[in-house]
Design a protein around this motif. Structure first.
Motif, short mmCIF file in Angstrom:
data_model
loop_
_atom_site.label_atom_id
_atom_site.label_comp_id
_atom_site.label_asym_id
_atom_site.label_seq_id
_atom_site.Cartn_x
_atom_site.Cartn_y
_atom_site.Cartn_z
N PHE A 81 45.00 50.28 36.68
CA PHE A 81 44.71 48.97 37.14
C PHE A 81 43.58 49.02 38.13
CE2 PHE A 81 45.47 45.83 40.64
CZ PHE A 81 45.50 44.61 39.92
N HIS A 82 43.87 50.04 39.33
CA HIS A 82 43.10 50.01 40.32
C HIS A 82 41.51 50.68 39.92
CE1 HIS A 82 45.50 49.48 43.86
NE2 HIS A 82 46.26 50.18 42.95
N LYS A 83 41.28 51.43 38.89
CA LYS A 83 40.02 51.69 38.10
C LYS A 83 39.31 50.54 37.62
CE LYS A 83 37.86 54.69 35.04
NZ LYS A 83 38.03 55.96 33.70
N ALA A 84 40.36 49.57 36.98
CA ALA A 84 39.71 48.48 36.43
C ALA A 84 39.27 47.56 37.44
CB ALA A 84 40.50 48.05 35.49
N LEU A 85 39.97 47.36 38.60
CA LEU A 85 39.97 46.42 39.78
C LEU A 85 38.25 46.90 40.31
CD1 LEU A 85 40.90 44.10 41.19
CD2 LEU A 85 41.88 45.57 42.74
N GLU A 86 38.29 47.99 40.45
CA GLU A 86 36.90 48.77 41.33
C GLU A 86 35.72 48.24 40.43
OE1 GLU A 86 36.39 49.47 44.50
OE2 GLU A 86 38.73 49.01 44.65
N SER A 87 35.81 48.60 38.80
CA SER A 87 34.92 48.46 38.11
C SER A 87 34.47 46.85 37.98
CB SER A 87 35.24 48.76 36.77
OG SER A 87 34.12 48.64 35.71
N LEU A 111 42.84 40.94 40.14
CA LEU A 111 41.69 41.11 39.00
C LEU A 111 40.75 39.94 38.89
CD1 LEU A 111 40.76 43.08 36.97
CD2 LEU A 111 42.46 42.04 35.37
N PHE A 112 41.35 38.75 38.60
CA PHE A 112 40.61 37.49 38.45
C PHE A 112 39.77 37.24 39.50
CE2 PHE A 112 44.41 36.42 35.69
CZ PHE A 112 43.92 37.20 34.58
N GLU A 113 40.15 37.44 40.71
CA GLU A 113 39.42 37.06 42.04
C GLU A 113 38.13 38.02 41.84
OE1 GLU A 113 38.48 35.20 45.31
OE2 GLU A 113 40.25 34.84 43.95
N ALA A 114 38.11 39.29 41.32
CA ALA A 114 37.11 40.18 41.34
C ALA A 114 36.21 39.60 40.12
CB ALA A 114 37.34 41.76 41.03
N LEU A 115 36.77 38.97 39.15
CA LEU A 115 36.02 38.26 38.12
C LEU A 115 35.04 37.19 38.48
CD1 LEU A 115 38.45 38.47 35.11
CD2 LEU A 115 36.49 40.18 35.63
N ASN A 129 51.70 42.59 28.99
CA ASN A 129 51.91 42.76 30.37
C ASN A 129 52.77 41.64 30.76
OD1 ASN A 129 50.28 45.07 31.56
ND2 ASN A 129 48.93 43.96 30.36
N HIS A 130 53.03 41.60 32.23
CA HIS A 130 54.08 40.32 32.46
C HIS A 130 53.40 39.15 33.15
CE1 HIS A 130 56.59 43.89 31.61
NE2 HIS A 130 55.91 44.46 32.60
N ILE A 131 52.41 38.54 32.70
CA ILE A 131 51.53 37.45 33.36
C ILE A 131 52.42 36.29 32.98
CG2 ILE A 131 49.32 36.49 33.46
CD1 ILE A 131 48.18 39.17 32.54
N GLY A 132 52.41 35.39 33.92
CA GLY A 132 53.21 34.16 33.97
C GLY A 132 52.43 33.15 34.10
N ASP A 133 52.82 32.06 34.74
CA ASP A 133 52.26 30.75 34.92
C ASP A 133 51.31 30.92 36.11
OD1 ASP A 133 53.79 29.55 32.81
OD2 ASP A 133 54.80 28.20 34.06
N GLU A 134 51.74 31.70 36.99
CA GLU A 134 50.90 31.89 38.30
C GLU A 134 49.51 32.63 37.97
OE1 GLU A 134 52.78 33.56 41.70
OE2 GLU A 134 54.46 31.99 41.49
N GLY A 135 49.64 33.62 37.10
CA GLY A 135 48.51 34.47 36.67
C GLY A 135 47.55 33.65 35.80
N VAL A 136 48.18 32.96 35.07
CA VAL A 136 47.26 31.89 34.13
C VAL A 136 46.47 31.01 34.92
CG1 VAL A 136 47.27 30.34 32.18
CG2 VAL A 136 48.72 32.44 31.89
#
Length: 583
Positions: A81-87, A111-115, A129-136
């Protein structure tokens, strides 16, 4: 009963057997009521204690199966996760691969903030994964504001999404139509659940089924990855790069091989069968006549009907009468005849404007849309005008359909599908024996009172409109200009060729007279003029400006060697390739 006799019954390690339970029950039935009730209470306590002990033992046995495995998996998921976030923060990769990486809503928000400011990522895999309403919701907020503009694929399969989250993603897809969003279960989840249920029959009772299903799912993913790596290795062994590329699925998706070209062009029976499969013209145009009054709501169905018409015309293209035949309407093929009889409907289609749409580069401001119905209407007009048939050209000229297509191309700078066909239609019209087909384009309002977008002012004559756009374009560096500049350059080049008396293939004396009388046009095509500058930038420089040649040598032998280096520009390279393919 003495205390010594009761002790074994209360011990945690010694459990009564089934026979002892029976004896106790018989004894309790023979004793008095007070002693029997006391023994029943003791038996209930023992049963509860036994059940809790078995559950704890089962939990310990499941944990002992893979000691420390959960901790290792979590550490690996955190590292990924941290590697993908930095990328994502530094625009380093085109993909985010975080399948089965224990990503929950809080991590997803990071992650979405980095995008937001990322301009390189094209695919994000967040499956299992475990993404719900807040993540979407966080994802939708970023992408609706124009974040990750190059993103075209988003995999959210295997996440538990509510109806509200599904609706948010559906609305997002309407705004960013180029983005493919995958939801629902993963293809191998059912297999993992089946493996979990089958293993439950042989495992100890009390083992959590959910944990076994996840373990089976992870194991299956690892096995599939190893199998794919082995297949790739075997595929590379003994094959050339050319063969691998030629037979790959991605290559065959976008390119046609020689074998396919030979097979497609060698059978006339296939064309006959395709023509037999075409619907009746009356049915298609009956559907179009019913849909046009429906307005914007009927645009999707209208586009599909016009696509059918376009395919039908393409099938009849080689069977049209020639110009010398001077054929009347009755001599045309059925679908061409039907189009000419319904040109009025085609005119209404070109006037039907869809609702403004959010695009990849428009952020929150909806932009005017062309609509796929008008794209196919222009394709139909293009096929009509290709034949230079006077019957067709007069019919199209009377309804002023060519100026409508050209105005549409100027108003929608990013719709290359319409612009390419409009440029081809203009070129065909200059070869027509019906000058009325193109003459109106070089008068105010393009000859039919067309107005500038969002204004009551009439459009300028076509050549003056081109000069105005070119004037604005040359003041800006390449890459920051309006997307309509490509269309302007193509049309301007066509007009220059038609006005050139040396060019016998396209020369049009009437057009040359119109352009000669325009001071704005004449000034723009002179050296350093805006039209001349635009065309000069695009003239043959396929690979950019040619590199500087080496400095001249005083030694004649060295000079000959330098001349033999053969440094060529893009235009010379294309000419060389053309001669090689012709020989």
């Amino acid at each position: 009963m003495s205390a010594a006799e009761e002790k074994p019954e209360l011990g945690e390690e010694q459990e009564p057997t089934e026979d002892e339970h029976v004896e106790e029950e018989e004894a309790s039935s023979e004793g008095d009521h007070h002693d029997g009730s006391a023994k029943k209470k003791k038996k209930k306590k023992k049963r509860k204690k036994k059940a809790s002990t078995e559950a704890a033992g089962a939990s310990n046995s499941s944990d002992e199966g893979q000691p420390g495995q959960d901790k290792v998996d979590k550490q690996e998921a955190e590292r990924r996760f941290h590697k993908a976030l930095e990328s994502a923060k530094h625009d380093e990769d085109m993909w985010v691969l975080l399948a089965n990486a224990n990503v929950h809503d809080a991590k997803a928000r990071k992650l979405f903030e980095a995008l937001k400011s990322n301009s390189s990522i094209t695919s994000v895999n967040l499956s299992a994964n475990h993404i719900g309403d807040e993540g979407v919701q966080a994802l939708v907020d970023v992408l609706q504001d124009g974040g990750a503009p190059e993103l075209i694929n988003l995999d959210l399969r295997g996440n538990t999404l509510s109806d509200h989250a599904q609706q948010l993603l559906t609305d997002l897809h309407r705004r960013r139509k180029q983005l493919v969003i995958e939801t629902g279960p993963l293809p191998d989840e059912s297999a993992a659940e089946a493996a979990a249920s089958s293993s439950s029959s042989s495992s100890k009772p009390g083992t959590p089924a959910k944990g076994r299903g996840r373990a089976a799912h992870n194991l299956q993913q690892q096995q599939q990855q190893q199998q794919q790596e082995q297949q790739d290795k075997e595929q590379w062994d003994g094959q050339s790069l050319k063969d691998l590329v030629k037979h790959s699925a991605m290559f065959r998706r976008y390119f046609q091989t020689e074998e396919e070209e030979g097979g497609a062009g060698s059978s006339g029976d296939e064309e006959a069968e395709a023509e037999d499969d075409l619907p009746l013209p009356e049915e298609v145009w009956g559907q179009v006549s019913e849909l046009v009054p429906g307005g914007q709501g009927s645009i999707p169905a209208l586009a599909e009907a016009l696509l059918v018409v376009s395919k039908a015309l393409d099938a009849e293209m080689g069977l049209m009468p020639s110009v010398e035949d001077k054929a009347g309407l009755q001599d045309f093929r059925p679908h061409f005849r039907a189009v000419l009889e319904n040109l009025g409907l085609l005119q209404q289609v070109l006037q039907l404007q869809p609702e403004p749409q959010l695009t990849q580069s428009s952020s929150r401001t909806p932009q005017p849309a062309v609509g796929s119905h008008r794209v196919w209407a222009c394709a139909i007009l293009h096929m009509l005008l290709l034949h230079n048939n006077p019957v067709i050209d007069r019919a199209v000229s009377e309804l002023q359909l060519l100026p409508a297509a050209v105005a549409l191309s100027l108003a929608h700078e990013r719709c290359s599908a319409v612009q390419c066909r409009a440029a081809e239609m203009l070129r065909s019209s200059l070869l027509s024996s019906v000058p009325e087909l193109w003459q109106g384009l070089f008068t105010a309002g393009l000859g039919c009172g067309l107005r500038q977008a969002g204004s009551e002012q009439l459009l300028q004559p076509l050549h003056e409109e081109l000069v105005q756009i070119a004037n604005q374009a040359v003041k800006q560096p390449m890459g920051k200009r309006s997307a309509v500049v490509g269309f302007v350059s193509e049309v301007a080049n066509t007009l220059l060729q038609a006005a050139d008396p040396v060019n016998q293939d396209l020369h049009c004396a009437a057009l040359a007279a119109v352009l000669d009388s325009s001071d704005e046009w004449q000034g723009s095509i002179q050296q350093q003029g805006p039209i001349h500058s635009l065309l000069q930038e695009q003239d043959g420089q396929l690979c950019g400006p040619p590199p500087p040649r080496p400095a001249a040598s005083v030694n004649e032998e060295d000079a000959a060697d330098q001349q033999s280096l053969g440094i060529i520009n893009g235009s010379q390279l294309m000419a060389l390739l053309s001669r090689m393919s012709a020989s």
